[in-house]
Design a protein around this motif. Structure first.
Motif, short mmCIF file in Angstrom:
data_model
loop_
_atom_site.label_atom_id
_atom_site.label_comp_id
_atom_site.label_asym_id
_atom_site.label_seq_id
_atom_site.Cartn_x
_atom_site.Cartn_y
_atom_site.Cartn_z
N ALA A 27 -16.38 -9.58 9.21
CA ALA A 27 -15.71 -9.78 7.93
C ALA A 27 -15.92 -8.58 7.01
O ALA A 27 -15.02 -8.20 6.25
CB ALA A 27 -16.21 -11.07 7.26
N ALA A 28 -17.10 -7.99 7.07
CA ALA A 28 -17.39 -6.83 6.23
C ALA A 28 -16.51 -5.65 6.60
O ALA A 28 -16.02 -4.91 5.73
CB ALA A 28 -18.86 -6.45 6.33
N PHE A 29 -16.28 -5.44 7.90
CA PHE A 29 -15.42 -4.33 8.30
C PHE A 29 -13.97 -4.60 7.90
O PHE A 29 -13.27 -3.69 7.45
CB PHE A 29 -15.51 -4.06 9.80
N LEU A 30 -13.52 -5.84 8.03
CA LEU A 30 -12.16 -6.17 7.59
C LEU A 30 -12.00 -5.88 6.10
O LEU A 30 -11.00 -5.31 5.67
CB LEU A 30 -11.85 -7.63 7.89
N ALA A 31 -12.99 -6.25 5.30
CA ALA A 31 -12.94 -5.98 3.86
C ALA A 31 -12.96 -4.48 3.58
O ALA A 31 -12.30 -4.00 2.64
CB ALA A 31 -14.11 -6.66 3.15
N TYR A 32 -13.69 -3.72 4.40
CA TYR A 32 -13.80 -2.28 4.21
C TYR A 32 -12.45 -1.58 4.38
O TYR A 32 -12.25 -0.49 3.82
CB TYR A 32 -14.80 -1.71 5.21
N LEU A 33 -11.53 -2.19 5.10
CA LEU A 33 -10.23 -1.57 5.33
C LEU A 33 -9.40 -1.44 4.05
O LEU A 33 -8.39 -0.75 4.05
CB LEU A 33 -9.46 -2.35 6.40
N ARG A 34 -9.83 -2.10 2.99
CA ARG A 34 -9.18 -1.91 1.68
C ARG A 34 -10.03 -1.09 0.72
O ARG A 34 -9.70 -0.96 -0.45
CB ARG A 34 -8.84 -3.26 1.05
N SER A 35 -11.10 -0.52 1.22
CA SER A 35 -11.95 0.31 0.37
C SER A 35 -11.25 1.63 0.05
O SER A 35 -10.33 2.04 0.77
CB SER A 35 -13.27 0.60 1.08
N PRO A 36 -11.67 2.30 -1.03
CA PRO A 36 -11.04 3.59 -1.36
C PRO A 36 -11.11 4.60 -0.21
O PRO A 36 -10.15 5.33 0.04
CB PRO A 36 -11.86 4.07 -2.57
N ALA A 37 -12.22 4.62 0.53
CA ALA A 37 -12.35 5.57 1.64
C ALA A 37 -11.34 5.27 2.73
O ALA A 37 -10.69 6.17 3.28
CB ALA A 37 -13.77 5.52 2.21
N ALA A 38 -11.17 3.99 3.06
CA ALA A 38 -10.22 3.60 4.10
C ALA A 38 -8.78 3.84 3.65
O ALA A 38 -7.95 4.32 4.43
CB ALA A 38 -10.41 2.13 4.48
N VAL A 39 -8.48 3.52 2.41
CA VAL A 39 -7.13 3.71 1.89
C VAL A 39 -6.74 5.19 1.95
O VAL A 39 -5.62 5.54 2.32
CB VAL A 39 -7.00 3.16 0.45
N ARG A 40 -7.66 6.06 1.61
CA ARG A 40 -7.38 7.51 1.67
C ARG A 40 -7.01 7.92 3.10
O ARG A 40 -6.09 8.71 3.30
CB ARG A 40 -8.60 8.31 1.18
N ILE A 41 -7.74 7.40 4.07
CA ILE A 41 -7.46 7.76 5.46
C ILE A 41 -6.12 7.20 5.91
O ILE A 41 -5.30 7.90 6.52
CB ILE A 41 -8.60 7.28 6.38
N PHE A 42 -5.87 5.93 5.63
CA PHE A 42 -4.59 5.33 6.00
C PHE A 42 -3.42 6.12 5.40
O PHE A 42 -2.45 6.44 6.09
CB PHE A 42 -4.51 3.88 5.52
N GLU A 43 -3.51 6.45 4.13
CA GLU A 43 -2.41 7.15 3.47
C GLU A 43 -2.28 8.58 3.98
O GLU A 43 -1.16 9.09 4.11
CB GLU A 43 -2.60 7.10 1.96
N ALA A 44 -3.38 9.23 4.30
CA ALA A 44 -3.31 10.59 4.85
C ALA A 44 -2.63 10.59 6.21
O ALA A 44 -1.97 11.57 6.58
CB ALA A 44 -4.72 11.17 4.97
N GLU A 45 -2.75 9.49 6.95
CA GLU A 45 -2.09 9.38 8.26
C GLU A 45 -0.64 8.94 8.15
O GLU A 45 0.07 8.87 9.15
CB GLU A 45 -2.87 8.40 9.15
N GLY A 46 -0.19 8.62 6.94
CA GLY A 46 1.22 8.27 6.74
C GLY A 46 1.52 6.80 6.57
O GLY A 46 2.68 6.41 6.42
N PHE A 47 0.48 5.94 6.59
CA PHE A 47 0.69 4.52 6.35
C PHE A 47 0.85 4.26 4.85
O PHE A 47 0.35 5.00 4.03
CB PHE A 47 -0.48 3.69 6.87
N SER A 48 1.52 3.17 4.53
CA SER A 48 1.58 2.68 3.16
C SER A 48 0.77 1.40 3.06
O SER A 48 0.85 0.55 3.97
CB SER A 48 3.04 2.39 2.75
N MET A 49 0.01 1.25 2.01
CA MET A 49 -0.75 0.03 1.80
C MET A 49 0.17 -1.06 1.26
O MET A 49 1.03 -0.79 0.41
CB MET A 49 -1.91 0.26 0.82
N VAL A 50 0.00 -2.27 1.74
CA VAL A 50 0.78 -3.41 1.27
C VAL A 50 -0.02 -4.12 0.20
O VAL A 50 -1.19 -4.46 0.41
CB VAL A 50 1.10 -4.37 2.43
N ALA A 51 0.60 -4.33 -0.94
CA ALA A 51 -0.10 -5.00 -2.04
C ALA A 51 -0.41 -6.46 -1.69
O ALA A 51 0.37 -7.10 -0.98
CB ALA A 51 0.75 -4.94 -3.31
N ARG A 52 -1.50 -6.94 -2.19
CA ARG A 52 -1.87 -8.33 -1.96
C ARG A 52 -0.98 -9.24 -2.79
O ARG A 52 -0.53 -8.88 -3.84
CB ARG A 52 -3.33 -8.55 -2.32
#
Length: 262
Positions: A237-262
């Motif tokens: 559960a902690a790793f799943l929550a980490y996927l919305r952390s600032p560090a994870a978001v930076r990586i996702f967006e750098a790779e070209g993904f868009s974050m989906v708003a909750r």
């Protein structure tokens, strides 16, 4: 048999049972969180897991494949702590079979569908209704995921059908097991064109993006994540929550993904 001996035997048995009870939890803590993830997430998730390990000292392991293949492995009893799908349909499929925890399900990411070609191929092809894709492919192939099951292939079929060219290109489809396999076919020059996600094209210097498919030509490319029903890992559960952390978001967006708003 003396009372002292019996008492010691009972205490010894209690200790063994207590150790056996805590041993599975200790074993869980010693192993990495196991994530079954769509192949297109590989670059981003590997980088995020490395950051998480730096921050927490805890590890994540991944099994990457087509969402369809991973879902079927889960149905057959393959152990995993988390499932990350490249479309909603396969997450719905595992949910219907009670293989995930519904309360943990979250659509986290969005992607784009693109037409690619080897970098050295000269082309002016543009995606419009009725575009001459079949003629451009010629005697070669159009690489994408297997449209019968692999999400990128399904998106590709939907887009080409919407644009009125599916029937012409269907005989030239090279249906790969997953999106990274389709990407490799184009990179090696074994297929003149391919349909993959924008994030995958970004990872391969031997291909170029010819054009991006209109968003309204196919269902949205969305990535739902969820913990599996059978997971007891204390860090999942902690790793799943980490996927919305600032560090994870930076990586996702750098790779070209868009974050989906909750």
């Amino acid at each position: 048999m003396s009372r002292l001996f019996v008492r010691r035997a009972v205490l010894g048995l209690a200790a063994v049972l207590a150790f056996a009870a805590i041993r599975p939890a200790a074993a869980q803590e010693g192993r990495p969180v196991l994530v079954f993830a769509a192949a297109s997430l590989q670059t981003a998730l590997n980088a995020i897991a490395a950051e998480w390990q730096k921050e927490t000292g805890k590890r994540v392991a991944f099994s990457y494949a087509a969402s369809s293949a991973l879902a079927r492995q889960m149905e057959q009893g393959a152990p995993a702590d988390m499932f990350a799908s490249a479309d909603l349909e396969w997450m719905n499929w595992v949910a219907e079979r009670n293989l995930i925890r519904p309360a943990t399900r979250e659509t986290l990411l969005a992607n784009r569908l693109v037409l690619i070609a080897p970098t050295e191929l000269a082309t002016s092809l543009r995606i419009v209704p009725g575009f001459a894709l079949a003629e451009a492919i010629g005697e070669s192939r159009l690489a994408t995921g297997d449209p019968r099951a692999v999400p990128v292939g399904r998106y590709a079929q939907a887009a080409l059908t919407h644009l009125g060219v599916w029937d012409q290109v269907r005989p030239r489809i090279a249906g790969a097991d997953n999106v990274r396999a389709a990407l490799a076919l184009v990179a090696r020059g074994e297929a003149r064109y391919g349909i993959v996600y924008a994030t995958d094209a970004k990872t391969e210097p031997r291909v170029k993006v010819v054009d991006t498919f209109p968003a309204d030509s196919h269902p949205p490319v969305l990535y739902p994540f969820a913990l599996t029903a059978g997971s007891t890992h204390p860090d999942a559960a902690a790793f799943l929550a980490y996927l919305r952390s600032p560090a994870a978001v930076r990586i996702f967006e750098a790779e070209g993904f868009s974050m989906v708003a909750r």
